[in-house]
Write a protein that holds these residues in place. Structure first.
Motif, PDB file in Angstrom:
ATOM      1  N   GLY A 126     -10.834  -0.823  -7.004  1.00 43.23           N
ATOM      2  CA  GLY A 126     -10.537  -1.643  -5.829  1.00 43.23           C
ATOM      3  C   GLY A 126     -10.629  -3.123  -6.150  1.00 43.23           C
ATOM      4  N   ALA A 127     -11.650  -3.494  -6.925  1.00 38.63           N
ATOM      5  CA  ALA A 127     -11.829  -4.906  -7.298  1.00 38.63           C
ATOM      6  C   ALA A 127     -10.663  -5.377  -8.160  1.00 38.63           C
ATOM      7  CB  ALA A 127     -13.154  -5.078  -8.045  1.00 38.63           C
ATOM      8  N   ALA A 128     -10.236  -4.535  -9.104  1.00 39.74           N
ATOM      9  CA  ALA A 128      -9.103  -4.896  -9.962  1.00 39.74           C
ATOM     10  C   ALA A 128      -7.848  -5.086  -9.116  1.00 39.74           C
ATOM     11  CB  ALA A 128      -8.878  -3.822 -11.029  1.00 39.74           C
ATOM     12  N   ALA A 129      -7.652  -4.193  -8.149  1.00 41.15           N
ATOM     13  CA  ALA A 129      -6.469  -4.288  -7.281  1.00 41.15           C
ATOM     14  C   ALA A 129      -6.519  -5.568  -6.444  1.00 41.15           C
ATOM     15  CB  ALA A 129      -6.376  -3.062  -6.378  1.00 41.15           C
ATOM     16  N   CYS A 130      -7.700  -5.923  -5.941  1.00 40.42           N
ATOM     17  CA  CYS A 130      -7.853  -7.165  -5.163  1.00 40.42           C
ATOM     18  C   CYS A 130      -7.501  -8.381  -6.006  1.00 40.42           C
ATOM     19  CB  CYS A 130      -9.291  -7.325  -4.680  1.00 40.42           C
ATOM     20  SG  CYS A 130      -9.626  -6.435  -3.183  1.00 40.42           S
ATOM     21  N   PHE A 131      -7.970  -8.381  -7.259  1.00 38.34           N
ATOM     22  CA  PHE A 131      -7.703  -9.511  -8.156  1.00 38.34           C
ATOM     23  C   PHE A 131      -6.203  -9.662  -8.397  1.00 38.34           C
ATOM     24  CE2 PHE A 131      -7.310 -11.050 -12.634  1.00 38.34           C
ATOM     25  CZ  PHE A 131      -7.750 -12.345 -12.412  1.00 38.34           C
ATOM     26  N   VAL A 132      -5.511  -8.536  -8.561  1.00 42.14           N
ATOM     27  CA  VAL A 132      -4.073  -8.555  -8.859  1.00 42.14           C
ATOM     28  C   VAL A 132      -3.241  -8.923  -7.623  1.00 42.14           C
ATOM     29  CG1 VAL A 132      -2.144  -7.091  -9.624  1.00 42.14           C
ATOM     30  CG2 VAL A 132      -4.360  -6.894 -10.741  1.00 42.14           C
ATOM     31  N   SER A 133      -3.832  -8.707  -6.416  1.00 39.06           N
ATOM     32  CA  SER A 133      -3.069  -8.932  -5.174  1.00 39.06           C
ATOM     33  C   SER A 133      -2.466 -10.322  -5.065  1.00 39.06           C
ATOM     34  CB  SER A 133      -3.933  -8.749  -3.933  1.00 39.06           C
ATOM     35  OG  SER A 133      -4.738  -7.671  -4.056  1.00 39.06           O
ATOM     36  N   GLN A 134      -3.118 -11.326  -5.692  1.00 39.01           N
ATOM     37  CA  GLN A 134      -2.613 -12.692  -5.577  1.00 39.01           C
ATOM     38  C   GLN A 134      -1.223 -12.863  -6.190  1.00 39.01           C
ATOM     39  OE1 GLN A 134      -5.009 -15.319  -8.370  1.00 39.01           O
ATOM     40  NE2 GLN A 134      -6.151 -13.415  -8.454  1.00 39.01           N
ATOM     41  N   ILE A 180      -2.071   0.140 -11.270  1.00 43.91           N
ATOM     42  CA  ILE A 180      -3.206  -0.578 -11.856  1.00 43.91           C
ATOM     43  C   ILE A 180      -4.521   0.099 -11.476  1.00 43.91           C
ATOM     44  CG2 ILE A 180      -4.513  -2.757 -11.659  1.00 43.91           C
ATOM     45  CD1 ILE A 180      -1.630  -4.064 -11.771  1.00 43.91           C
ATOM     46  N   LYS A 181      -4.631   0.519 -10.212  1.00 45.41           N
ATOM     47  CA  LYS A 181      -5.844   1.232  -9.785  1.00 45.41           C
ATOM     48  C   LYS A 181      -6.042   2.503 -10.610  1.00 45.41           C
ATOM     49  CE  LYS A 181      -6.855   1.634  -5.260  1.00 45.41           C
ATOM     50  NZ  LYS A 181      -6.615   1.755  -3.808  1.00 45.41           N
ATOM     51  N   THR A 182      -4.959   3.217 -10.847  1.00 46.33           N
ATOM     52  CA  THR A 182      -5.051   4.474 -11.593  1.00 46.33           C
ATOM     53  C   THR A 182      -5.535   4.221 -13.014  1.00 46.33           C
ATOM     54  OG1 THR A 182      -3.142   5.203 -10.311  1.00 46.33           O
ATOM     55  CG2 THR A 182      -3.840   6.628 -12.116  1.00 46.33           C
ATOM     56  N   ALA A 183      -4.923   3.244 -13.686  1.00 43.15           N
ATOM     57  CA  ALA A 183      -5.284   2.974 -15.079  1.00 43.15           C
ATOM     58  C   ALA A 183      -6.732   2.498 -15.193  1.00 43.15           C
ATOM     59  CB  ALA A 183      -4.327   1.943 -15.682  1.00 43.15           C
ATOM     60  N   VAL A 184      -7.148   1.607 -14.283  1.00 40.75           N
ATOM     61  CA  VAL A 184      -8.527   1.100 -14.317  1.00 40.75           C
ATOM     62  C   VAL A 184      -9.510   2.244 -14.043  1.00 40.75           C
ATOM     63  CG1 VAL A 184     -10.190  -0.420 -13.146  1.00 40.75           C
ATOM     64  CG2 VAL A 184      -7.915  -1.279 -13.728  1.00 40.75           C
TER      65      VAL A 184
END
Lengths: 149, 105
Positions: free
Chosen positions: A23-31, A42-46
């Motif tokens: 979730g944190a990785a997805a939030c970071f990428v959201s920008q 991205i969520k799946t890979a992380v």
């Protein structure tokens, strides 16, 4: 290439943190204004990379997992997942589809899924010292995708 | 992961609600196996409508249920699969051995 933004995160290797990490990785990428599908990839890979740390790097103890993210000028995202666990003896074997040392609870598809969902997956490992998985993916912003339609 | 079981006319439907990852997989696997052992259904349907996320841990859950149903002489179906779980199922090549319901996206 220069990173235009970055983040760093440290979590203990508890399975309850898997959802937080992806979730944190997805939030970071959201920008970068990604599509739902890109975020899902991205969520799946992380999730796969973090699960590997929990199941394989620290099988009998709680260790630290270091997650860092970088965003580059061209919209490429790089997420690295690092542990100081037991390391991988044979990286090629570990990356083979269906190979697992995790028993019947594991499918042996983690690296296969990381590779099919990301543009590039790099793995570095040293026995007894730990493993680093670097995931790269170029995000094509939704605005640009809409213009192309 | 919340699981709701409905058994009707030899069909066991498992409504799954939540995220299917390593954290939730082993308990999910155990609960589904238990119900298959109790009911010995002819068909088992894993309803993925409310599964918002799945990674390769979910693959192991589906394969385990598939083997259990094969042993019991029954069939396993996966239905109402959303885009993200379906992509994981496809990447693992599971679409070649598991019956994916027509309601998949």
């Amino acid at each position: 290439m220069k990173a235009v933004n970055y983040m760093k995160l440290e979590i203990p290797s508890r399975s309850a943190n898997e959802a937080f990490a992806r979730g944190a990785a997805a939030c970071f990428v959201s920008q970068l204004d990604p599509t739902i599908d890109e975020l899902g990839d991205i969520k799946t890979a992380v999730s796969e990379a973090v699960t590997n740390c929990i199941v394989h790097a620290y099988p009998d103890a709680i260790g630290k997992i270091y997650i860092s993210g970088k965003i580059f000028e061209d919209g490429t995202v790089e997420i690295s997942v690092r542990d100081k666990g037991c390391g991988i003896e044979d990286i090629h074997k570990a990356m083979e589809p269906l190979y697992t040392s995790g028993g019947e609870e594991r499918a042996g598809m983690g690296f296969t899924i990381m590779e099919s969902f990301m543009d590039k997956v790099k793995v570095r490992s040293a026995l007894g010292r730990g493993t680093t998985v670097v995931l790269r993916r170029k995000i094509v912003s939704r605005n640009i995708q809409n213009e192309r339609l | 992961m919340e699981l709701y079981f409905v058994f009707k006319e030899w069909r066991l439907t498992v409504y799954m609600d939540g995220e299917l990852d390593h954290h939730t997989a082993s308990q999910t696997m155990r609960k589904i196996s238990e119900k298959i052992d109790i009911y010995l259904p002819r068909d088992c349907v894993l309803d993925f409508e409310r599964v918002r996320f799945m990674d390769s841990s979910g693959i192991a859950v589906i394969i385990k249920a598939y083997h259990k149903m094969r042993q019991a002489g029954g069939r396993l179906w996966v239905d109402n699969v959303g885009k993200q779980p379906l992509k994981v199922i496809d990447a693992a090549g599971l679409d070649r051995i598991i019956n994916i319901g027509e309601n998949a996206q």
